[in-house]
Motif scaffolding. Structure first.
Motif, PDB file in Angstrom:
ATOM      1  N   LEU A  74       0.821  -1.209   0.000  1.00 48.90           N
ATOM      2  CA  LEU A  74       0.000   0.000   0.000  1.00 48.90           C
ATOM      3  C   LEU A  74       0.857   1.262   0.000  1.00 48.90           C
ATOM      4  N   TYR A  75       0.510   2.167  -0.889  1.00 52.24           N
ATOM      5  CA  TYR A  75       1.090   3.503  -0.903  1.00 52.24           C
ATOM      6  C   TYR A  75      -0.031   4.465  -0.557  1.00 52.24           C
ATOM      7  N   ALA A  76       0.277   5.493   0.204  1.00 52.52           N
ATOM      8  CA  ALA A  76      -0.727   6.470   0.620  1.00 52.52           C
ATOM      9  C   ALA A  76      -0.309   7.864   0.176  1.00 52.52           C
ATOM     10  N   LEU A  77      -1.196   8.512  -0.553  1.00 48.08           N
ATOM     11  CA  LEU A  77      -1.004   9.907  -0.939  1.00 48.08           C
ATOM     12  C   LEU A  77      -1.785  10.752   0.054  1.00 48.08           C
ATOM     13  N   VAL A  78      -1.081  11.588   0.803  1.00 45.08           N
ATOM     14  CA  VAL A  78      -1.711  12.424   1.823  1.00 45.08           C
ATOM     15  C   VAL A  78      -2.210  13.703   1.158  1.00 45.08           C
ATOM     16  N   ILE A  79      -3.457  14.056   1.454  1.00 44.93           N
ATOM     17  CA  ILE A  79      -4.013  15.315   0.949  1.00 44.93           C
ATOM     18  C   ILE A  79      -3.591  16.409   1.946  1.00 44.93           C
ATOM     19  N   PRO A  80      -2.685  17.290   1.538  1.00 45.56           N
ATOM     20  CA  PRO A  80      -2.116  18.276   2.474  1.00 45.56           C
ATOM     21  C   PRO A  80      -2.988  19.526   2.600  1.00 45.56           C
ATOM     22  N   ASP A  81      -2.564  20.409   3.463  1.00 44.47           N
ATOM     23  CA  ASP A  81      -3.192  21.723   3.557  1.00 44.47           C
ATOM     24  C   ASP A  81      -2.893  22.487   2.264  1.00 44.47           C
ATOM     25  N   PRO A  82      -3.751  23.436   1.891  1.00 46.03           N
ATOM     26  CA  PRO A  82      -3.489  24.229   0.685  1.00 46.03           C
ATOM     27  C   PRO A  82      -2.107  24.881   0.723  1.00 46.03           C
ATOM     28  N   GLY A  83      -1.438  24.840  -0.426  1.00 45.58           N
ATOM     29  CA  GLY A  83      -0.113  25.427  -0.553  1.00 45.58           C
ATOM     30  C   GLY A  83       1.029  24.463  -0.291  1.00 45.58           C
ATOM     31  N   GLN A  84       0.734  23.293   0.261  1.00 42.83           N
ATOM     32  CA  GLN A  84       1.768  22.305   0.599  1.00 42.83           C
ATOM     33  C   GLN A  84       1.879  21.252  -0.508  1.00 42.83           C
ATOM     34  N   SER A  85       3.017  20.568  -0.549  1.00 43.48           N
ATOM     35  CA  SER A  85       3.192  19.480  -1.517  1.00 43.48           C
ATOM     36  C   SER A  85       2.503  18.218  -0.997  1.00 43.48           C
ATOM     37  N   PHE A  86       2.239  17.268  -1.896  1.00 40.95           N
ATOM     38  CA  PHE A  86       1.545  16.028  -1.561  1.00 40.95           C
ATOM     39  C   PHE A  86       2.553  14.982  -1.100  1.00 40.95           C
ATOM     40  N   PRO A  87       2.605  14.652   0.196  1.00 41.79           N
ATOM     41  CA  PRO A  87       3.521  13.614   0.665  1.00 41.79           C
ATOM     42  C   PRO A  87       3.001  12.221   0.300  1.00 41.79           C
ATOM     43  N   VAL A  88       3.937  11.298   0.104  1.00 44.14           N
ATOM     44  CA  VAL A  88       3.598   9.906  -0.185  1.00 44.14           C
ATOM     45  C   VAL A  88       4.196   9.041   0.918  1.00 44.14           C
ATOM     46  N   HIS A  89       3.383   8.145   1.452  1.00 51.75           N
ATOM     47  CA  HIS A  89       3.824   7.245   2.519  1.00 51.75           C
ATOM     48  C   HIS A  89       3.763   5.800   2.039  1.00 51.75           C
ATOM     49  N   HIS A  90       4.684   4.995   2.549  1.00 54.99           N
ATOM     50  CA  HIS A  90       4.711   3.550   2.285  1.00 54.99           C
ATOM     51  C   HIS A  90       5.122   2.866   3.575  1.00 54.99           C
ATOM     52  N   ARG A  91       4.309   1.913   3.993  1.00 54.98           N
ATOM     53  CA  ARG A  91       4.548   1.204   5.249  1.00 54.98           C
ATOM     54  C   ARG A  91       4.670   2.155   6.434  1.00 54.98           C
ATOM     55  N   GLY A  92       3.829   3.177   6.442  1.00 52.30           N
ATOM     56  CA  GLY A  92       3.782   4.103   7.565  1.00 52.30           C
ATOM     57  C   GLY A  92       4.851   5.176   7.591  1.00 52.30           C
ATOM     58  N   GLU A  93       5.751   5.173   6.628  1.00 52.06           N
ATOM     59  CA  GLU A  93       6.821   6.171   6.597  1.00 52.06           C
ATOM     60  C   GLU A  93       6.745   7.003   5.328  1.00 52.06           C
ATOM     61  N   ARG A  94       7.113   8.257   5.458  1.00 60.70           N
ATOM     62  CA  ARG A  94       7.150   9.128   4.286  1.00 60.70           C
ATOM     63  C   ARG A  94       8.302   8.696   3.382  1.00 60.70           C
ATOM     64  N   VAL A  95       7.984   8.473   2.106  1.00 63.13           N
ATOM     65  CA  VAL A  95       9.008   8.040   1.156  1.00 63.13           C
ATOM     66  C   VAL A  95       9.268   9.084   0.072  1.00 63.13           C
ATOM     67  N   GLY A  96       8.537  10.166   0.115  1.00 61.69           N
ATOM     68  CA  GLY A  96       8.750  11.219  -0.869  1.00 61.69           C
ATOM     69  C   GLY A  96       7.548  12.138  -0.946  1.00 61.69           C
ATOM     70  N   ALA A  97       7.567  12.989  -1.949  1.00 62.21           N
ATOM     71  CA  ALA A  97       6.466  13.917  -2.180  1.00 62.21           C
ATOM     72  C   ALA A  97       6.352  14.172  -3.677  1.00 62.21           C
ATOM     73  N   LEU A  98       5.156  14.489  -4.112  1.00 61.11           N
ATOM     74  CA  LEU A  98       4.955  14.803  -5.528  1.00 61.11           C
ATOM     75  C   LEU A  98       5.517  16.191  -5.818  1.00 61.11           C
ATOM     76  N   ASP A  99       5.903  16.392  -7.056  1.00 62.18           N
ATOM     77  CA  ASP A  99       6.495  17.664  -7.472  1.00 62.18           C
ATOM     78  C   ASP A  99       5.398  18.662  -7.848  1.00 62.18           C
ATOM     79  N   CYS A 100       4.426  18.816  -6.966  1.00 62.95           N
ATOM     80  CA  CYS A 100       3.382  19.820  -7.156  1.00 62.95           C
ATOM     81  C   CYS A 100       2.812  20.176  -5.790  1.00 62.95           C
ATOM     82  N   ARG A 101       2.119  21.279  -5.748  1.00 66.11           N
ATOM     83  CA  ARG A 101       1.511  21.731  -4.497  1.00 66.11           C
ATOM     84  C   ARG A 101      -0.005  21.764  -4.654  1.00 66.11           C
TER      85      ARG A 101
END
Length: 140
Positions: A74-101
């Motif tokens: 499972l990969y999880a895309l977190v819906i952030p607050d406005p203005g923030q980038s979209f973090p991606v989590h895998h196995r409960g840990e942040r593994v990166g973020a999308l290159d957009c806000r």
């Protein structure tokens, strides 16, 4: 209230053991859920159908997340607050973020394409008809 919590019943004069209705989510959470579902709809173009994703509020992340079932878990895309980038989590840990806000100018379809590319780059998603490198089992 968590799913495992016991429901309190209310007994009135007539002996009714009614269970109180859960509180309505706030408008921000509802909007985040709508955006997560819109992003998930954009993933259909990349072969991720509704059977492979879910959108819900995650108490651990304290945000709405879009979970996608992949070959690597499972990969999880977190819906952030406005203005923030979209973090991606895998196995409960942040593994990166999308290159957009998250802004009004960022289309949900664009976010879906970036998330699909993120998953493809980690060998978690094979995009039908778009993968340039054939897999060994598909070679003759």
């Amino acid at each position: 209230m968590t799913r495992t919590a016991l429901f309190e019943t209310h007994a009135d004069d007539h002996g009714c053991g009614c269970v109180p209705a859960p509180a309505e989510p706030d408008s921000g959470t509802t909007a985040d859920l709508m955006q997560a579902r819109a992003i998930a709809a954009g993933l259909a173009e990349f072969g991720v159908g509704p059977v492979r994703w879910s959108a819900a509020y995650d108490h651990q992340a304290a945000a709405v997340v879009l979970r996608v079932d992949t070959a690597r878990g499972l990969y999880a895309l977190v819906i952030p607050d406005p203005g923030q980038s979209f973090p991606v989590h895998h196995r409960g840990e942040r593994v990166g973020a999308l290159d957009c806000r998250r802004t009004y100018g960022t289309a949900d379809s664009y976010t879906a394409a970036l998330f699909a590319a993120f998953l493809r780059d980690r060998a978690a998603l094979e995009i039908p008809g778009r993968d340039a490198c054939p897999r060994s089992e598909s070679m003759v």
